[in-house]
Design an enzyme around this catalytic site. Structure first.
Site, PDB file in Angstrom:
ATOM      1  N   ASP A   1      -1.922  11.750  -5.795  1.00 40.72           N
ATOM      2  CA  ASP A   1      -2.249  13.278  -6.375  1.00 40.72           C
ATOM      3  C   ASP A   1      -3.323  13.334  -7.423  1.00 40.72           C
ATOM      4  OD1 ASP A   1      -1.607  15.810  -7.376  1.00 40.72           O
ATOM      5  OD2 ASP A   1      -0.001  15.331  -8.104  1.00 40.72           O
TER       6      ASP A   1
ATOM      7  N   ASN B   1      -4.608  16.076  -8.640  1.00 42.95           N
ATOM      8  CA  ASN B   1      -4.715  17.218  -9.612  1.00 42.95           C
ATOM      9  C   ASN B   1      -3.135  17.625 -10.099  1.00 42.95           C
ATOM     10  OD1 ASN B   1      -3.548  18.242  -7.127  1.00 42.95           O
ATOM     11  ND2 ASN B   1      -4.957  19.911  -6.813  1.00 42.95           N
TER      12      ASN B   1
ATOM     13  N   ASP C   1      -0.331  18.328  -9.151  1.00 41.55           N
ATOM     14  CA  ASP C   1       0.529  19.624  -8.649  1.00 41.55           C
ATOM     15  C   ASP C   1       1.874  18.907  -7.821  1.00 41.55           C
ATOM     16  OD1 ASP C   1      -0.628  18.612  -6.214  1.00 41.55           O
ATOM     17  OD2 ASP C   1      -1.415  20.675  -5.379  1.00 41.55           O
TER      18      ASP C   1
ATOM     19  N   ASP D   1      -3.556  14.533  -2.516  1.00 43.99           N
ATOM     20  CA  ASP D   1      -4.707  15.109  -1.734  1.00 43.99           C
ATOM     21  C   ASP D   1      -5.825  14.328  -1.384  1.00 43.99           C
ATOM     22  OD1 ASP D   1      -5.839  14.416  -4.328  1.00 43.99           O
ATOM     23  OD2 ASP D   1      -4.245  16.106  -5.084  1.00 43.99           O
TER      24      ASP D   1
ATOM     25  N   ASP E   1      -6.365  13.865  12.775  1.00 44.87           N
ATOM     26  CA  ASP E   1      -5.214  14.073  13.352  1.00 44.87           C
ATOM     27  C   ASP E   1      -5.379  15.601  14.137  1.00 44.87           C
ATOM     28  OD1 ASP E   1      -2.452  14.241  14.293  1.00 44.87           O
ATOM     29  OD2 ASP E   1      -2.096  13.152  12.838  1.00 44.87           O
TER      30      ASP E   1
ATOM     31  N   ASP F   1      -1.653  14.711  18.569  1.00 45.56           N
ATOM     32  CA  ASP F   1      -0.435  14.807  18.535  1.00 45.56           C
ATOM     33  C   ASP F   1       0.210  15.396  19.898  1.00 45.56           C
ATOM     34  OD1 ASP F   1       1.525  15.096  16.339  1.00 45.56           O
ATOM     35  OD2 ASP F   1       1.791  16.972  17.500  1.00 45.56           O
TER      36      ASP F   1
ATOM     37  N   HIS G   1       4.740   7.954  10.119  1.00 44.06           N
ATOM     38  CA  HIS G   1       5.133   8.952   9.171  1.00 44.06           C
ATOM     39  C   HIS G   1       6.541   9.485   9.856  1.00 44.06           C
ATOM     40  CE1 HIS G   1       2.856  10.954  12.145  1.00 44.06           C
ATOM     41  NE2 HIS G   1       3.594  12.326  11.933  1.00 44.06           N
ATOM     42  N   ASP G   2       6.956   9.381  11.098  1.00 42.86           N
ATOM     43  CA  ASP G   2       7.979   9.913  11.852  1.00 42.86           C
ATOM     44  C   ASP G   2       8.974   8.835  12.206  1.00 42.86           C
ATOM     45  OD1 ASP G   2       6.607  12.393  12.363  1.00 42.86           O
ATOM     46  OD2 ASP G   2       5.868  11.561  14.284  1.00 42.86           O
TER      47      ASP G   2
HETATM   48  C1  NOJ Z   1       4.469  14.474  16.333  1.00 48.03           C
HETATM   49  C2  NOJ Z   1       4.094  14.117  14.774  1.00 48.03           C
HETATM   50  O1  NOJ Z   1       3.818  12.765  14.680  1.00 48.03           O
HETATM   51  C3  NOJ Z   1       5.294  14.702  14.089  1.00 48.03           C
HETATM   52  O2  NOJ Z   1       5.262  14.432  12.797  1.00 48.03           O
HETATM   53  C4  NOJ Z   1       5.192  16.405  14.265  1.00 48.03           C
HETATM   54  O3  NOJ Z   1       6.363  16.817  13.716  1.00 48.03           O
HETATM   55  C5  NOJ Z   1       5.405  16.723  15.599  1.00 48.03           C
HETATM   56  N1  NOJ Z   1       4.419  15.753  16.592  1.00 48.03           N
HETATM   57  C6  NOJ Z   1       5.051  18.029  16.107  1.00 48.03           C
HETATM   58  O4  NOJ Z   1       3.720  18.474  15.825  1.00 48.03           O
END
Ligand code: NOJ
Length: 569
Positions: free
Chosen positions: A30, A32, A34, A38, A107, A215, A346-347
Site C-alpha cells: 500500500d 498511499n 489507505d 495499489d 486478468d 477468469d 488467491h482462491d
Molecule cells: C475465479 C476467480 O479466481 C475468483 O477469485 C472469482 O471469485 C471468480 N472466478 C469469479 O470471477
C-alpha cells in the site's frame, strides 16, 4: 553430448520456460496509506520479484469495480480503479517489469461484468434495450409468481450461495449470475458481446501487455435452453454445470478470439484459461497448439482432492490420489498441450497448511512442496507469500473475514441451522481469505505493507516470517524457491524432460524422474512426520548422484524433506 530442446515455435512459446508470479494487488503493498495495496506499491517491490527470478507477473484485476468480489466484478475493462492507481501507474509498472526482463499478464474477467458496468446498466433498463441480450434475461418459471422463492427460471445455484438468478423489479425478469448477484453473466451467444471483448484485449495488447489469464473462461458458452440441473441428495439447488462447463461453443469461441486478437498481434503472448472442472480430455483440445485456443489451462483436479460434498467439507489428502492426478495430467499433456503448475492462488487456502505441515516442520514442508511442484513439466506459478512459506491464518471471528464467498456461506449455513463454531472451523481451513492477508515485508507493526491499518488483518506471524528476514537467511523458503527457479532456467531437463512417476502406491513418498538426452533427475518428497527410506527400483544407482536441490544425499528422507538428485548416463 547433444542436447535436445523441443522446438518453441520461433520464440512464440516463451511461456514454456517461464515461472509466473501471481500478485493480488490489494494485498501486496500500500503506497498511499489507505489500507489497500495499489499499483505504485507493486512497482516499489519489483526487486523482490527480480531477486526471486520469476519471468512473468500475473496481476489480479485492478479495473474500476465496486469490489463486491475484490475486483472480479469489473465495471470498466479499459481503465484502472482509483483505489489501485491510474493507467499511467500501470504503464510504470509494466516499464519496471520490462527493465528487469519480466513480462506482464492481465486478468480478464469475461464470463461476467459488474452489475454497475454501463453495459448491464443499459441492459437492465428495459426489455427492448439495445443491450438487453448482452446478458441472460429470463421470465419467471411458468406458473409461478415472479420474485417469489422457487420462481427462478431454473434451479441452478450460485457459486457464492443462493440461487444463480436475481429478480429485477424494473422489467419483472430475472438475470443469470453464476457468481454474486453483482456479477451478471455475459451472453457470449451475441456476436457484439464477443467483439466488444476482443476490443478489450486489443486495448491491453496495444498498451504493451504480454498476455492474459482468463477468469472461468470455460463457463462462457452456455446451453441457451438453460435447463434445470440435477439436485444431489441434500442439496438446495440443481447442478447447472453440465450446461455451461466447456459448453457447446467454447472451442469455437476461443478459436475465434485467437484468430481475431492473438494471431494478428505482433509480439508473442501467453494466454491462460482458468477452467474449473475442466477434464484432461478437454484440456488436450484447449491447449493443442494446432487448434489455436489457449496456451495452457489452470485446472483444479488436484486442489479438489481434499474436498468432500463441497469445498467446505475438508477431508484428509490421500497422497496416492494427488500423485495419480498430477501424473495423469503430466502424461496426458506430454505430447500435445501444456500444464500450469500451482499449489496456491488467491482462491485457495495456503498449501503448506493444507498439504504440508504448518507447525514445527513448516519450513521443510514449504520447501518440499515447492521442490515437487517446480520439478514437474509445465509452467509453475508462485502466489505472493508462497515463497515465504506463509501458512493459513487463525481468524477468530466471522467479522475478520472479508471474502464474499466465505461470508455468504456462513450466513447461509447459519440460516439453515448450522453450528456457528463448526462453520467458523470450516472457514479457517478453507476460506480464500487465508491467501489474501497483507504481504509481510518486515517485522514492523504494519509488516511494511503500508502506513495504516490494512483492509484485512495482517497475520501476526509476520514478526518471524517476512520478506526481509527471508532474504537475509540463506536457508529460507525464499532462497529455496530462488534455487528452484534458477535450476529451471539452467537445466533444460526441467523444462523439456519426460516424466515418470515412481512408487505410485506409496502413501508417504512422492517420487518421479525427469529425463532428457542422458540427463536424469530423481525428485523425492516426504509427505510425512516420520523419516522414510523409499524402496526405489534402482536406489543404489542414486547413492552418489549429485544433489542439485535440497540437503542430505541418496534417497532416504527426513520428515517433510524434499530432494532432487541428478545423474548423467
Ligand atoms: C475465479 C476467480 O479466481 C475468483 O477469485 C472469482 O471469485 C471468480 N472466478 C469469479 O470471477
Amino acid at each position: 553430448m547433444t542436447r535436445h530442446v523441443a522446438p518453441d515455435h520461433g520464440g512464440r512459446q516463451w511461456w514454456k520456460s517461464s515461472v509466473v508470479s501471481q500478485i493480488y494487488p490489494r494485498s501486496f503493498a500500500d503506497s498511499n496509506g489507505d489500507g489497500i495495496g495499489d499499483l505504485p506499491g507493486v512497482t516499489s517491490r519489483l526487486d523482490h520479484l527480480a531477486a526471486l527470478g520469476v519471468d512473468v507477473v500475473w496481476l489480479s484485476p485492478v479495473y474500476p469495480s465496486p469490489q463486491d468480489d475484490n475486483g472480479y466484478d469489473v465495471a470498466d475493462y479499459c481503465d484502472i480503479d482509483p483505489m489501485f492507481g491510474t493507467l499511467a501507474d500501470l504503464d510504470d509498472l509494466a516499464a519496471g517489469l520490462r527493465a528487469r526482463g519480466m513480462k506482464l499478464v492481465m486478468d480478464l474477467v469475461f464470463n461476467h461484468t459488474s452489475d454497475e458496468h454501463p453495459w448491464f446498466v443499459e441492459s437492465r433498463a428495459a426489455t427492448d434495450s439495445a443491450r438487453r441480450d448482452w446478458y441472460w434475461w429470463r421470465p419467471a418459471r411458468p406458473g409461478t409468481t415472479p420474485g417469489t422463492p422457487g420462481a427462478e427460471p431454473n434451479n441452478w445455484g450460485s457459486v457464492f450461495s443462493g440461487p444463480a438468478w436475481t429478480f429485477d423489479e424494473t422489467t419483472g425478469e430475472y438475470y443469470l449470475h453464476l457468481f454474486s448477484r453483482k456479477q451478471p453473466d455475459l451472453n457470449w451467444e451475441h456476436p457484439d458481446v464477443r467483439h466488444a471483448l476482443h476490443d478489450v484485449m486489443r486495448f491491453w495488447l496495444d498498451r504493451g501487455v504480454d498476455g492474459f489469464r482468463m477468469d472461468v473462461v470455460n463457463f462462457v458458452s452456455k446451453d441457451p435452453a438453460l435447463p434445470d440441473g440435477l439436485v444431489a441428495p441434500g442439496a438446495r439447488f440443481g447442478d447447472g454445470s453440465p450446461h455451461f462447463l466447456s459448453g457447446p461453443r467454447i472451442h469455437e469461441f476461443l478459436q475465434e478470439l485467437h484468430r481475431e486478437v492473438i494471431a494478428p498481434h505482433q509480439r508473442p503472448t501467453m494466454v491462460v484459461g482458468e477452467m474449473p472442472g475442466v477434464t484432461l480430455e478437454d484440456a488436450r483440445r484447449f491447449t493443442d497448439p494446432d487448434r489455436r485456443e489457449v496456451d495452457m489451462v489452470f485446472q483444479f483436479e488436484h486442489v479438489d482432492l481434499d474436498a468432500g460434498a463441497s469445498k467446505w467439507d475438508a477431508r484428509p489428502l490421500d497422497l496416492r490420489a494427488l500423485k495419480a492426478s498430477l501424473s495423469r495430467w503430466q502424461v496426458g499433456l506430454a505430447d500435445r498441450g501444456w500444464n500450469s503448475l500451482y499449489w496456491n492462488n488467491h482462491d485457495q487456502p495456503r498449501a503448506v497448511s493444507r498439504f504440508g505441515h504448518d507447525g514445527e516442520h513448516r519450513v521443510m514442508a514449504a520447501k518440499m512442496l515447492a521442490t515437487v511442484l517446480h520439478l514437474h513439466r509445465g509452467t509453475p506459478y508462485v502466489y505472493q507469500g508462497e515463497e515465504l512459506g506463509l501458512a493459513n491464518v487463525a481468524f477468530g471471528h466471522i467479522d475478520d473475514f472479508r471474502d464474499i464467498e466465505s461470508r455468504n456461506h456462513y450466513a447461509e449455513a447459519l440460516a439453515h441451522g448450522a453450528d456457528p463454531a463448526v462453520v467458523l472451523e470450516q472457514l479457517r481451513a478453507r476460506s480464500r481469505d487465508n491467501a489474501r492477508t497483507p504481504m509481510p515485508w518486515d517485522d514492523s507493526p504494519t509488516g511494511g505493507f503500508g502506513s495504516t491499518r490494512p483492509w484485512i488483518a495482517l497475520d501476526p506471524g509476520h514478526r518471524r516470517t517476512n520478506a526481509g528476514a527471508a532474504l537475509d537467511d540463506p536457508d529460507s523458503v525464499f532462497h529455496h524457491y530462488r534455487r528452484l527457479i534458477a535450476l529451471r532456467r539452467d537445466d533444460p531437463v526441467v523444462v523439456h524432460g519426460d516424466f515418470t512417476l515412481l512408487l505410485a502406491d506409496d502413501p508417504q513418498v512422492y517420487a518421479f524422474t525427469r529425463r532428457l538426452d542422458g540427463v536424469e533427475l530423481l525428485v523425492l518428497g516426504n509427505f510425512g512426520d516420520d523419516p522414510v527410506e523409499p524402496a526405489l527400483p534402482d536406489d543404489a544407482a542414486w547413492t552418489d548422484a549429485d544433489v542439485v536441490v535440497g540437503t542430505g544425499s541418496g534417497v532416504s528422507l527426513g520428515p517433510w524433506e524434499g530432494r532432487v538428485l541428478r545423474r548423467v548416463h
